[in-house]
Design a protein around this motif. Sequence first.
Motif, PDB file in Angstrom:
ATOM      1  N   LEU A  83      47.741  36.311  53.929  1.00 55.41           N
ATOM      2  CA  LEU A  83      46.830  36.535  52.809  1.00 55.41           C
ATOM      3  C   LEU A  83      46.000  35.311  52.465  1.00 55.41           C
ATOM      4  CD1 LEU A  83      48.721  38.699  50.200  1.00 55.41           C
ATOM      5  CD2 LEU A  83      47.233  39.381  52.048  1.00 55.41           C
ATOM      6  N   LEU A  84      46.549  34.121  52.662  1.00 54.89           N
ATOM      7  CA  LEU A  84      45.770  32.924  52.342  1.00 54.89           C
ATOM      8  C   LEU A  84      44.613  32.828  53.319  1.00 54.89           C
ATOM      9  CD1 LEU A  84      48.254  30.082  51.390  1.00 54.89           C
ATOM     10  CD2 LEU A  84      47.150  31.810  49.989  1.00 54.89           C
ATOM     11  N   GLY A  85      43.421  32.762  52.764  1.00 52.61           N
ATOM     12  CA  GLY A  85      42.253  32.692  53.625  1.00 52.61           C
ATOM     13  C   GLY A  85      41.770  34.045  54.103  1.00 52.61           C
ATOM     14  N   ALA A  86      42.384  35.129  53.615  1.00 53.33           N
ATOM     15  CA  ALA A  86      41.925  36.466  53.999  1.00 53.33           C
ATOM     16  C   ALA A  86      40.592  36.756  53.315  1.00 53.33           C
ATOM     17  CB  ALA A  86      42.957  37.514  53.612  1.00 53.33           C
ATOM     18  N   ALA A  87      39.840  37.705  53.870  1.00 51.46           N
ATOM     19  CA  ALA A  87      38.535  38.051  53.298  1.00 51.46           C
ATOM     20  C   ALA A  87      38.728  38.654  51.911  1.00 51.46           C
ATOM     21  CB  ALA A  87      37.838  39.055  54.208  1.00 51.46           C
ATOM     22  N   PRO A  88      37.787  38.390  50.995  1.00 53.04           N
ATOM     23  CA  PRO A  88      37.912  38.944  49.645  1.00 53.04           C
ATOM     24  C   PRO A  88      38.057  40.461  49.658  1.00 53.04           C
ATOM     25  CG  PRO A  88      36.073  37.401  49.759  1.00 53.04           C
ATOM     26  CD  PRO A  88      36.601  37.543  51.146  1.00 53.04           C
ATOM     27  N   ARG A  89      37.409  41.115  50.621  1.00 50.69           N
ATOM     28  CA  ARG A  89      37.483  42.555  50.716  1.00 50.69           C
ATOM     29  C   ARG A  89      38.916  43.015  50.988  1.00 50.69           C
ATOM     30  NH1 ARG A  89      33.529  46.402  51.688  1.00 50.69           N
ATOM     31  NH2 ARG A  89      34.499  48.315  52.405  1.00 50.69           N
ATOM     32  N   ARG A  90      39.545  42.336  51.916  1.00 53.82           N
ATOM     33  CA  ARG A  90      40.940  42.655  52.262  1.00 53.82           C
ATOM     34  C   ARG A  90      41.847  42.428  51.044  1.00 53.82           C
ATOM     35  NH1 ARG A  90      44.796  45.195  54.033  1.00 53.82           N
ATOM     36  NH2 ARG A  90      46.631  44.144  54.850  1.00 53.82           N
ATOM     37  N   LEU A  91      41.594  41.325  50.311  1.00 53.12           N
ATOM     38  CA  LEU A  91      42.397  41.033  49.120  1.00 53.12           C
ATOM     39  C   LEU A  91      42.246  42.139  48.082  1.00 53.12           C
ATOM     40  CD1 LEU A  91      41.884  37.229  48.520  1.00 53.12           C
ATOM     41  CD2 LEU A  91      43.999  38.421  49.076  1.00 53.12           C
ATOM     42  N   ARG A  92      41.002  42.596  47.916  1.00 58.32           N
ATOM     43  CA  ARG A  92      40.758  43.657  46.943  1.00 58.32           C
ATOM     44  C   ARG A  92      41.500  44.918  47.326  1.00 58.32           C
ATOM     45  NH1 ARG A  92      35.045  43.276  46.661  1.00 58.32           N
ATOM     46  NH2 ARG A  92      34.898  45.466  47.220  1.00 58.32           N
ATOM     47  N   GLU A  93      41.579  45.176  48.629  1.00 55.64           N
ATOM     48  CA  GLU A  93      42.282  46.371  49.073  1.00 55.64           C
ATOM     49  C   GLU A  93      43.768  46.274  48.752  1.00 55.64           C
ATOM     50  OE1 GLU A  93      39.376  47.576  52.776  1.00 55.64           O
ATOM     51  OE2 GLU A  93      41.271  46.576  53.170  1.00 55.64           O
ATOM     52  N   ILE A  94      44.296  45.061  48.843  1.00 58.37           N
ATOM     53  CA  ILE A  94      45.730  44.884  48.618  1.00 58.37           C
ATOM     54  C   ILE A  94      46.060  44.899  47.129  1.00 58.37           C
ATOM     55  CG2 ILE A  94      47.555  43.164  48.761  1.00 58.37           C
ATOM     56  CD1 ILE A  94      46.528  42.540  51.545  1.00 58.37           C
ATOM     57  N   ARG A  95      45.200  44.250  46.341  1.00 58.21           N
ATOM     58  CA  ARG A  95      45.459  44.200  44.903  1.00 58.21           C
ATOM     59  C   ARG A  95      45.492  45.602  44.333  1.00 58.21           C
ATOM     60  NH1 ARG A  95      40.889  39.934  43.500  1.00 58.21           N
ATOM     61  NH2 ARG A  95      41.907  38.034  44.199  1.00 58.21           N
ATOM     62  N   GLY A  96      46.535  45.910  43.601  1.00 51.88           N
ATOM     63  CA  GLY A  96      46.608  47.196  42.937  1.00 51.88           C
ATOM     64  C   GLY A  96      47.217  48.270  43.818  1.00 51.88           C
ATOM     65  N   ALA A  97      46.812  48.338  45.106  1.00 53.79           N
ATOM     66  CA  ALA A  97      47.320  49.408  45.960  1.00 53.79           C
ATOM     67  C   ALA A  97      48.611  49.004  46.654  1.00 53.79           C
ATOM     68  CB  ALA A  97      46.278  49.798  46.989  1.00 53.79           C
ATOM     69  N   GLU A  98      48.757  47.702  46.965  1.00 55.31           N
ATOM     70  CA  GLU A  98      49.976  47.285  47.652  1.00 55.31           C
ATOM     71  C   GLU A  98      50.785  46.297  46.808  1.00 55.31           C
ATOM     72  OE1 GLU A  98      49.488  46.423  51.794  1.00 55.31           O
ATOM     73  OE2 GLU A  98      47.714  47.690  51.883  1.00 55.31           O
ATOM     74  N   ILE A  99      50.063  45.341  46.180  1.00 57.91           N
ATOM     75  CA  ILE A  99      50.739  44.444  45.258  1.00 57.91           C
ATOM     76  C   ILE A  99      50.081  44.625  43.897  1.00 57.91           C
ATOM     77  CG2 ILE A  99      51.420  42.073  44.779  1.00 57.91           C
ATOM     78  CD1 ILE A  99      50.858  41.355  47.604  1.00 57.91           C
ATOM     79  N   SER A 100      50.874  44.816  42.875  1.00 60.19           N
ATOM     80  CA  SER A 100      50.327  44.987  41.546  1.00 60.19           C
ATOM     81  C   SER A 100      50.981  43.992  40.615  1.00 60.19           C
ATOM     82  CB  SER A 100      50.713  46.340  41.092  1.00 60.19           C
ATOM     83  OG  SER A 100      50.027  47.142  40.716  1.00 60.19           O
ATOM     84  N   GLU A 178      50.680  53.458  43.722  1.00 58.62           N
ATOM     85  CA  GLU A 178      51.892  53.342  44.534  1.00 58.62           C
ATOM     86  C   GLU A 178      51.988  52.044  45.333  1.00 58.62           C
ATOM     87  OE1 GLU A 178      52.559  57.001  46.782  1.00 58.62           O
ATOM     88  OE2 GLU A 178      51.119  57.895  45.416  1.00 58.62           O
ATOM     89  N   PRO A 179      52.036  50.908  44.625  1.00 55.54           N
ATOM     90  CA  PRO A 179      52.169  49.637  45.326  1.00 55.54           C
ATOM     91  C   PRO A 179      53.582  49.492  45.885  1.00 55.54           C
ATOM     92  CG  PRO A 179      52.346  49.279  42.982  1.00 55.54           C
ATOM     93  CD  PRO A 179      52.056  50.737  43.165  1.00 55.54           C
ATOM     94  N   LYS A 180      53.733  48.513  46.771  1.00 54.44           N
ATOM     95  CA  LYS A 180      55.075  48.271  47.320  1.00 54.44           C
ATOM     96  C   LYS A 180      55.748  47.112  46.616  1.00 54.44           C
ATOM     97  CE  LYS A 180      53.670  49.731  51.880  1.00 54.44           C
ATOM     98  NZ  LYS A 180      52.786  48.960  52.756  1.00 54.44           N
TER      99      LYS A 180
END
Lengths: 291, 320
Positions: A83-100, A178-180
Amino acid sequence: MDARSPILNVSALSVSVPEKLRIGGGQGDLRLVDGVSFQIRSGERLALVGESGSGKSMTARALMQLDRDVVLKGSVCWDGTELLGAAPRRLREIRGAEISMLFQDPMTALNPVLTIGEQVAEPLLVRGVSKKNAYRKAAQILDRLHVPKAKERLRAYPGQFSGGMRQRVVMAAALVAEPKLLIADEPTTALDVRVQEQVLDLIEEQSRELNLAVLFITHDLATVAGLAQSVVVMHHGKFVEQQNVDDLFSKPQHPYTRGLLASVPRLDADPNRRLLTVEDYMANHGGESLG
Amino acid sequence: MKTEDKLPPGLPSTHPDRRGEVSFAYRFSTATSPLAVGRGLGGLARRLFGAKTFLINRIAFGLVAVLLLLALLGPVLAPYDPNAPNTNAALQAPGAVHWLGTDDVGRDVLSRILTGATQTLISAVLIVVFATLIGVIVASAAALAPRWADEVVMRVCDMFMSIPSLVLALGLAAALGPSLTSIIIAMVAALWPATARLTRGILRETMTSAYIESAQIVGMSRLRLMVRHAIPNSLDAIYVHASMEISGTIVMMSGLAFLGVGAPPPSADWGSMIAQGQDFITTAWWVSLFPGLAITLSAVAFGLAGDAVRSLADPSSRRS
């Protein structure tokens, strides 16, 4: 995926404020979190305890990369991707949907001009789910979290809710996609004891039912005992001890942990004796270097 | 209490790899919340005319309502053609035929003031609306942009603000040539930097609140965060600023017209009417006085209304 392999693998994570952004000056980069490593398995409840300013919240915020001005080093590996250095788009996808994430104060965590429904459904709306389905799911999740008359409440505003109810709404918004992993940053600090217990029960219940991993941040050792399976003790930006919860309370290893546990005042203690502080414990151990 | 153990099947997946493609229009429609803006306006309107409103505020709103009505109906209500010269009736004192007298070429002053109301008030409102819109857009962009871009935008605003706005507007209007459009453009250009600076400050403050942070971790883009969460929560302060601006704009527009960069003659403009009457102010005071009174009255009415809006939006500044 193998249930035993960690979904989140943090290694040697450091958070520091660069010298020129330090408030009030000061020399050198200010290191807030210093090389911490931990893993969370799916469905596991890990507690992060420590005093104010020990870097608990910064660790959690670093996982989500919420702060723009800090420098992150090390590695945060989520589900096989870095996740460190990942694209902002990828981070947005993870926020809320996978990590909340849940924040401290439910009174301010909701937008006063939007309805409960709009806010609970938002993680779905952002991802292009139709309004009808998003609201249906919002009502269901509120119902799961024991908010009475969830369907009608969707049209209410945060101002019409009490603190405990608001924390449920915040939790519903955090869980609706439904985050994990749920990061709970002192979610009960602003609530009274009875509501605290309800919220803790809810977190545990959801964690069991949805196989949801929880990173629980708190300074209150009592809440840890009931909720977490393992505990990390943090001090001055470093992990001083990592144990499963029963061992931590029965045989704490580090003097700092022992100090923390012993400084909880006891009702049956001799009132004429000065209460021991963490410093007393540390001093007894030759002032072992910590930070 | 019923608890469903499983989430129902058939709902669209939220997983990034599996979600369906959606159109930009759909995303935009869910990003903005017209409801929130509408509720803000509706709530304001209710408070403006509600039973608990102070008398002075009601007078202010009443006056503003009358003025805006006049602005819309002015040309219809005017008893004479405002631009038709009548040399036989030049410089007549106020009386039964010409209520507010006539000017040096015999045009009815009342008719000219009424026609001028349309021009002055409507364009004042337009100017403030445009300046606020530009200001809010620039401020949002600055608040979203990286630190250095934010700095650049704000320094540009500083540059604009270092020139007195009347001088800036005067120069621009003169360069664009005398017409109503050029006055509007010049005034908007002179006014937006102040709005942008103010709005940026408010937005920055709103952006630090906890609910913005929790909205951010939901995974929305920063643009959506701005449009849906930050701006609706900053609207109160923006309304207040805009309503306070209108009165100053009226005075400034009249000032520009007085200095001769307004709408070209023979168009009836309050400022140019004063300028036209100043040559014979000792003998025919009414030619200058009545347009002046109209400017004063409008400025005071809109100023009071602005004050009232502020006191409604911010209870702490309410008079007890």
